[in-house]
Design a protein around this motif. Structure first.
Motif, PDB file in Angstrom:
ATOM      1  N   THR A 174      34.688  43.568  25.871  1.00 51.11           N
ATOM      2  CA  THR A 174      34.359  44.921  25.427  1.00 51.11           C
ATOM      3  C   THR A 174      34.015  45.855  26.574  1.00 51.11           C
ATOM      4  OG1 THR A 174      32.037  44.306  25.095  1.00 51.11           O
ATOM      5  CG2 THR A 174      33.535  44.078  23.202  1.00 51.11           C
ATOM      6  N   SER A 175      33.811  45.292  27.772  1.00 49.17           N
ATOM      7  CA  SER A 175      33.458  46.148  28.907  1.00 49.17           C
ATOM      8  C   SER A 175      33.853  45.464  30.207  1.00 49.17           C
ATOM      9  CB  SER A 175      31.952  46.443  28.902  1.00 49.17           C
ATOM     10  OG  SER A 175      31.570  47.163  30.068  1.00 49.17           O
ATOM     11  N   LEU A 176      34.386  46.256  31.131  1.00 51.67           N
ATOM     12  CA  LEU A 176      34.698  45.779  32.480  1.00 51.67           C
ATOM     13  C   LEU A 176      34.139  46.781  33.486  1.00 51.67           C
ATOM     14  CD1 LEU A 176      38.451  44.594  32.298  1.00 51.67           C
ATOM     15  CD2 LEU A 176      36.450  43.147  32.744  1.00 51.67           C
ATOM     16  N   THR A 177      33.276  46.300  34.362  1.00 52.19           N
ATOM     17  CA  THR A 177      32.705  47.151  35.400  1.00 52.19           C
ATOM     18  C   THR A 177      33.079  46.588  36.764  1.00 52.19           C
ATOM     19  OG1 THR A 177      30.838  47.695  33.962  1.00 52.19           O
ATOM     20  CG2 THR A 177      30.607  48.202  36.310  1.00 52.19           C
ATOM     21  N   ARG A 178      33.716  47.419  37.549  1.00 52.85           N
ATOM     22  CA  ARG A 178      34.230  46.962  38.836  1.00 52.85           C
ATOM     23  C   ARG A 178      33.207  47.195  39.951  1.00 52.85           C
ATOM     24  NH1 ARG A 178      40.173  48.945  40.343  1.00 52.85           N
ATOM     25  NH2 ARG A 178      40.939  47.047  41.291  1.00 52.85           N
ATOM     26  N   HIS A 179      33.026  46.171  40.774  1.00 48.73           N
ATOM     27  CA  HIS A 179      32.200  46.254  41.967  1.00 48.73           C
ATOM     28  C   HIS A 179      33.060  45.922  43.180  1.00 48.73           C
ATOM     29  CE1 HIS A 179      28.473  46.565  39.568  1.00 48.73           C
ATOM     30  NE2 HIS A 179      29.089  45.722  38.739  1.00 48.73           N
ATOM     31  N   THR A 180      32.492  46.027  44.336  1.00 45.29           N
ATOM     32  CA  THR A 180      33.261  45.782  45.553  1.00 45.29           C
ATOM     33  C   THR A 180      33.829  44.377  45.600  1.00 45.29           C
ATOM     34  OG1 THR A 180      31.874  47.352  46.767  1.00 45.29           O
ATOM     35  CG2 THR A 180      33.194  45.810  48.083  1.00 45.29           C
ATOM     36  N   ASP A 181      33.017  43.392  45.208  1.00 43.72           N
ATOM     37  CA  ASP A 181      33.442  41.999  45.357  1.00 43.72           C
ATOM     38  C   ASP A 181      33.466  41.220  44.050  1.00 43.72           C
ATOM     39  OD1 ASP A 181      30.745  41.961  44.926  1.00 43.72           O
ATOM     40  OD2 ASP A 181      30.279  40.545  46.539  1.00 43.72           O
ATOM     41  N   HIS A 182      33.283  41.879  42.929  1.00 41.95           N
ATOM     42  CA  HIS A 182      33.351  41.165  41.653  1.00 41.95           C
ATOM     43  C   HIS A 182      33.488  42.141  40.494  1.00 41.95           C
ATOM     44  CE1 HIS A 182      29.048  42.248  41.585  1.00 41.95           C
ATOM     45  NE2 HIS A 182      29.135  42.107  40.266  1.00 41.95           N
ATOM     46  N   TRP A 183      33.871  41.580  39.339  1.00 39.98           N
ATOM     47  CA  TRP A 183      33.892  42.304  38.072  1.00 39.98           C
ATOM     48  C   TRP A 183      32.735  41.823  37.203  1.00 39.98           C
ATOM     49  CZ3 TRP A 183      37.138  46.203  36.509  1.00 39.98           C
ATOM     50  CH2 TRP A 183      38.306  46.405  37.271  1.00 39.98           C
ATOM     51  N   GLU A 184      32.139  42.730  36.481  1.00 39.47           N
ATOM     52  CA  GLU A 184      31.150  42.383  35.472  1.00 39.47           C
ATOM     53  C   GLU A 184      31.799  42.609  34.111  1.00 39.47           C
ATOM     54  OE1 GLU A 184      26.737  43.159  36.006  1.00 39.47           O
ATOM     55  OE2 GLU A 184      27.293  44.705  34.525  1.00 39.47           O
ATOM     56  N   ALA A 185      31.891  41.565  33.329  1.00 35.80           N
ATOM     57  CA  ALA A 185      32.571  41.640  32.034  1.00 35.80           C
ATOM     58  C   ALA A 185      31.600  41.322  30.913  1.00 35.80           C
ATOM     59  CB  ALA A 185      33.742  40.659  31.990  1.00 35.80           C
ATOM     60  N   VAL A 186      31.670  42.119  29.856  1.00 36.56           N
ATOM     61  CA  VAL A 186      30.894  41.848  28.655  1.00 36.56           C
ATOM     62  C   VAL A 186      31.829  41.228  27.620  1.00 36.56           C
ATOM     63  CG1 VAL A 186      29.499  42.820  26.793  1.00 36.56           C
ATOM     64  CG2 VAL A 186      29.311  43.748  29.117  1.00 36.56           C
ATOM     65  N   LEU A 187      31.484  40.038  27.171  1.00 37.63           N
ATOM     66  CA  LEU A 187      32.285  39.307  26.193  1.00 37.63           C
ATOM     67  C   LEU A 187      31.521  39.234  24.885  1.00 37.63           C
ATOM     68  CD1 LEU A 187      33.543  36.365  28.452  1.00 37.63           C
ATOM     69  CD2 LEU A 187      34.550  38.626  28.118  1.00 37.63           C
ATOM     70  N   GLU A 188      32.208  39.495  23.774  1.00 36.41           N
ATOM     71  CA  GLU A 188      31.574  39.526  22.460  1.00 36.41           C
ATOM     72  C   GLU A 188      32.184  38.476  21.547  1.00 36.41           C
ATOM     73  OE1 GLU A 188      31.516  42.453  18.595  1.00 36.41           O
ATOM     74  OE2 GLU A 188      31.294  43.387  20.573  1.00 36.41           O
ATOM     75  N   THR A 189      31.328  37.612  21.010  1.00 30.69           N
ATOM     76  CA  THR A 189      31.747  36.574  20.067  1.00 30.69           C
ATOM     77  C   THR A 189      30.857  36.642  18.841  1.00 30.69           C
ATOM     78  OG1 THR A 189      32.349  35.139  21.929  1.00 30.69           O
ATOM     79  CG2 THR A 189      32.209  34.110  19.761  1.00 30.69           C
ATOM     80  N   SER A 190      31.441  36.848  17.681  1.00 34.83           N
ATOM     81  CA  SER A 190      30.696  36.897  16.413  1.00 34.83           C
ATOM     82  C   SER A 190      29.525  37.858  16.487  1.00 34.83           C
ATOM     83  CB  SER A 190      30.210  35.487  16.045  1.00 34.83           C
ATOM     84  OG  SER A 190      31.288  34.602  15.901  1.00 34.83           O
TER      85      SER A 190
END
Length: 495
Positions: A174-190
């Motif tokens: 539901t969300s992807l936030t880009r950083h210099t050396d990584h991605w932060e992802a929000v995953l939604e289940t139920s």
């Protein structure tokens, strides 16, 4: 921090997850629905070079697919097997010499080693034209392969998990936030969310690939996809024999008529229709049904009518938009786009064919090689898929062995299970000496033991997952049987 988030549980996503996990990377795959719920279970179910692409001079795509055809045949001889295709000569369309030339190229372009070459058929010396109108007196018979498409996807996911990947179905990014050396992802289940960090993202979301790109607010607002709907009809068996037909249509398109589900049905398809409606609910139109019936009836002695249609399915091909004027001529080859200029990389996958998914996965890993430079080399070309480690890829001998081992069980049941699960069938059957040992029977040869196996080992989460994707047993059941099974499944495993 994980290495790779793969978004999308179709053939491309599961193929990439398997390849990456086999190289020692820490992989998480998320799929918002079931594995292969959309495009990857809606194909014509062929592992083929794409004979019609020769007319578009797409020799590179055809060669690539023909080479992959035999690699996949060896990797999964239980769910992929050779099939002969009869191409009748239609005098009003392409000349016979042109067809034969195309098939000569098709036979030799990919270094064919296993499959038999093209032969010429004449009505007076074969029964394979008996189902066709009398005017079709000449035909050419060539080789390609059949595949259980949704099972191919599942087996890639099973292998990915066995090699360390985490497979999350019914899980939406539901969300992807880009950083210099990584991605932060929000995953939604139920309805519950959790945040993870990844060094790279692979966007293999198929028809939703642009939606995933839109999660990153820094991405330019560009549409990369051209959605084309392909629909199929399923009718009772319309011709004898285990061969398929390749029909040429007057509009320049082609159509297949293929023995389906143990020969009880004939699968006819496909259409090519531009699509911009609901991607989660893709359905055939009456115009498409009539188009497919009319196309088949141009050849069959006994016309196919809409009243004969027992079932249908439709899917959306997420093709890379190359701005071709005709939907049928949009490239079926895949395109990989790496964006690593503004921080952590995201690799997006556009288009592709089931036949070339393994090579696509290798290309994806090669594209990411600069980020994961310490990984193992290519490995999937000689590796079996789960259940595919049948000695010499000799399915007939393997089946004979199983029939002797489980002589007390129905041979038709053993053959179906062997086709579906290959050498893993013993994990399902155990030491069963009768059908009573397989638990409750739900109809059409589905027993509780198989259901439990699919839930525990193949990510099945609903009755629909089992009846229509892990198998096609829903076609063989009555409405009452399907309803009773869905009720039982909900009671035992939750809705």
């Amino acid at each position: 921090m994980h290495d790779i988030l793969v978004i999308g549980g179709g053939i491309n996503g599961t193929g990439i997850a398997r390849d990456a996990a086999g190289r020692g990377l820490d992989v998480v795959l998320c799929e918002k629905d079931d594995l292969a719920q959309h495009t990857s279970s809606s194909s014509t179910k062929l592992i083929h070079g794409g004979l019609r692409y020769l007319e578009q001079y797409d020799f590179s795509l055809v060669r690539k697919a023909l080479i992959e055809r035999e690699i996949l045949l060896k990797a999964a001889p239980h769910i992929i097997w050779p099939m002969r295709f009869v191409l009748p000569h239609h005098k009003a369309l392409r000349p016979a010499w042109l067809i034969r030339l195309g098939l000569f190229i098709y036979d030799h372009l990919g270094g064919r080693k296993i499959l038999p070459a093209t032969t010429t058929l004449r009505r007076k010396s074969t029964s394979k034209l008996d189902a066709l109108k009398d005017e079709f007196r000449l035909a050419f018979e060539y080789s390609d392969c059949w595949v259980e498409d949704s099972r191919l996807v599942v087996l890639n996911a099973v292998d990915a998990k066995a090699r360390g990947a985490e497979i999350l179905t019914q899980t939406r990014c539901t969300s992807l936030t880009r950083h210099t050396d990584h991605w932060e992802a929000v995953l939604e289940t139920s309805g519950e969310t959790h945040t993870r960090q990844f060094k790279a993202v692979v966007n293999a979301a198929g028809a939703w690939v642009d939606d995933i790109l839109d999660l990153d607010s820094n991405q330019p607002d560009v549409t990369h996809l051209r959605l084309v709907k392909g629909s199929h009809i399923i009718v009772p068996r319309w011709h004898e024999g285990d061969h398929a037909y390749f029909f040429q249509n007057g509009d320049g398109r082609i159509m297949f008529a293929i023995p389906y589900e143990r020969g009880e049905f004939t699968l006819i398809g496909t259409t090519d229709v531009p699509y911009d409606a609901d991607r989660d609910k893709v359905e055939i139109t009456q115009d498409e049904i009539e188009y497919l019936c009319d196309g088949a009836s141009e050849y069959y002695k006994v016309p196919v009518t809409p009243a004969d249609v027992a079932a249908t399915y439709s899917g959306v091909r997420p093709l890379y938009d190359d701005h071709a004027a005709n939907a049928s001529k949009v490239t079926r080859d895949y395109v990989l786009k790496l964006d690593d200029g503004a921080g952590a990389p995201i690799l997006s996958v556009f288009g592709g064919k089931i036949t070339t998914y393994r090579e696509l996965a290798e290309d994806a890993m090669a594209t990411l090689a600069g980020i994961f430079s310490e990984t193992a080399p290519d490995w999937t070309q000689t590796a079996s898929l789960p259940g595919g480690d049948i000695p010499d890829a000799d399915f007939s001998s393997f089946l004979g062995e199983l029939l002797r081992e489980y002589a007390a069980l129905d041979p038709a049941l053993i053959e179906r299970l062997a086709r579906a699960y290959g050498t893993r069938v013993r994990l399902l059957l155990g030491k069963a000496e009768s059908e009573a040992g397989l638990g409750r029977a739900f109809g059409a040869g589905l027993f509780e033991a198989e259901v439990n196996y699919l839930v525990e080992s193949e990510f099945a989460r609903s009755a629909e997952d089992i009846l229509w994707r892990r198998s096609k047993l829903g076609l063989h059941m009555s409405e009452n049987e399907r309803r009773a099974f869905a009720d039982w499944f909900a009671e035992h495993y939750g809705a």
